[in-house]
Enzyme design. Sequence first.
Site, PDB file in Angstrom:
ATOM      1  N   SER A   1       8.559  -2.206  -1.943  1.00  0.00           N
ATOM      2  CA  SER A   1       8.250  -3.911  -0.782  1.00  0.00           C
ATOM      3  C   SER A   1       7.270  -3.375   0.240  1.00  0.00           C
ATOM      4  O   SER A   1       6.908  -3.785   0.873  1.00  0.00           O
ATOM      5  CB  SER A   1       9.045  -4.652  -0.687  1.00  0.00           C
ATOM      6  OG  SER A   1      10.558  -4.450  -0.418  1.00  0.00           O
ATOM      7  N   TYR A   2       8.042  -2.147   0.950  1.00  0.00           N
ATOM      8  CA  TYR A   2       7.452  -1.557   2.391  1.00  0.00           C
ATOM      9  C   TYR A   2       6.594  -1.340   2.168  1.00  0.00           C
ATOM     10  O   TYR A   2       5.549  -1.569   3.197  1.00  0.00           O
ATOM     11  CB  TYR A   2       8.996  -0.981   2.784  1.00  0.00           C
ATOM     12  CG  TYR A   2       7.906  -0.122   4.531  1.00  0.00           C
ATOM     13  CD1 TYR A   2       8.482  -1.538   5.281  1.00  0.00           C
ATOM     14  CD2 TYR A   2       8.077   1.315   4.199  1.00  0.00           C
ATOM     15  CE1 TYR A   2       8.005  -0.587   6.635  1.00  0.00           C
ATOM     16  CE2 TYR A   2       7.853   1.260   5.455  1.00  0.00           C
ATOM     17  CZ  TYR A   2       8.024   0.809   7.044  1.00  0.00           C
ATOM     18  OH  TYR A   2       7.344   1.407   8.506  1.00  0.00           O
ATOM     19  N   ALA A   3       6.098  -1.110   1.389  1.00  0.00           N
ATOM     20  CA  ALA A   3       4.546  -0.189   1.009  1.00  0.00           C
ATOM     21  C   ALA A   3       3.610  -1.298   0.226  1.00  0.00           C
ATOM     22  O   ALA A   3       2.739  -1.046   1.092  1.00  0.00           O
ATOM     23  CB  ALA A   3       4.828   0.791  -0.075  1.00  0.00           C
TER      24      ALA A   3
END
Length: 244
Positions: free
Chosen positions: A162-164
């Site tokens: 999700s961060y990527a």
Amino acid sequence: MHTRVTSLPRANVALVTGAGRGIGRAVAVQLARSGCPVAALARTESDLAQTAAEAAADAAAAPVLALPTDVTRDGDLEHAVRVIIERLGRITVLINNAAFAPPHSPVVKTSLADWDRTLATCLRAPMVLTRLVLPDMLAHGRGTIVNIAAIAGQRGRAGEASYAAAKFGLLGFTQSLFDEVREHGIKVTAIVPGPVSPEPLPPPQRARALRPADIAAAVLQVLAAPPGACPAEIVLEPLHVPEA
């Protein structure tokens, strides 16, 4: 240590998100010490007070306006922009730095709430803030927008999907925005740092992480660039320089 930069363009007012600690604090302090009034946004009022105090330790620093703000709330962002314009003047520099990274976990075990918070903080908030400040920049043919991305936005790794995804999206937004406003005299830059440590590392580990001040220096580099040139993307990786 913060190095004063005296070659910034004519009067600026900067808005820095995530300014309560880490990269955001370093950017806010460095800008203020370089003569640029700063509106510092973060959720925690006590963190913002420390940012303002650090900047004020230099008697010649420009003012830092601390505005407790939740960047995931559109109403908070709209209110912050109104207050900044009323108290400091029109916003010419936007530094989208606020971020949230959930604990590393496989996609099937990551909570949807963490996904929503990550995307709202790392991607949607920069888009909303840009939409709020860009019309005035376009009207005056001047402005700088710097989005603090991450190496995760170029190389996704297991456990941080999700961060990527959010940082990949931020890079795409930055690239599209640059192409959209480049003919209007507005700089749009993505700064892409590798690992960052807020604390000094011992000599054997200094090549493993950047310091927040390194990213702040890159922001100033963007602002000091010639009017007809824009460093559209700056990738920073840590490097150990032995002490003299």
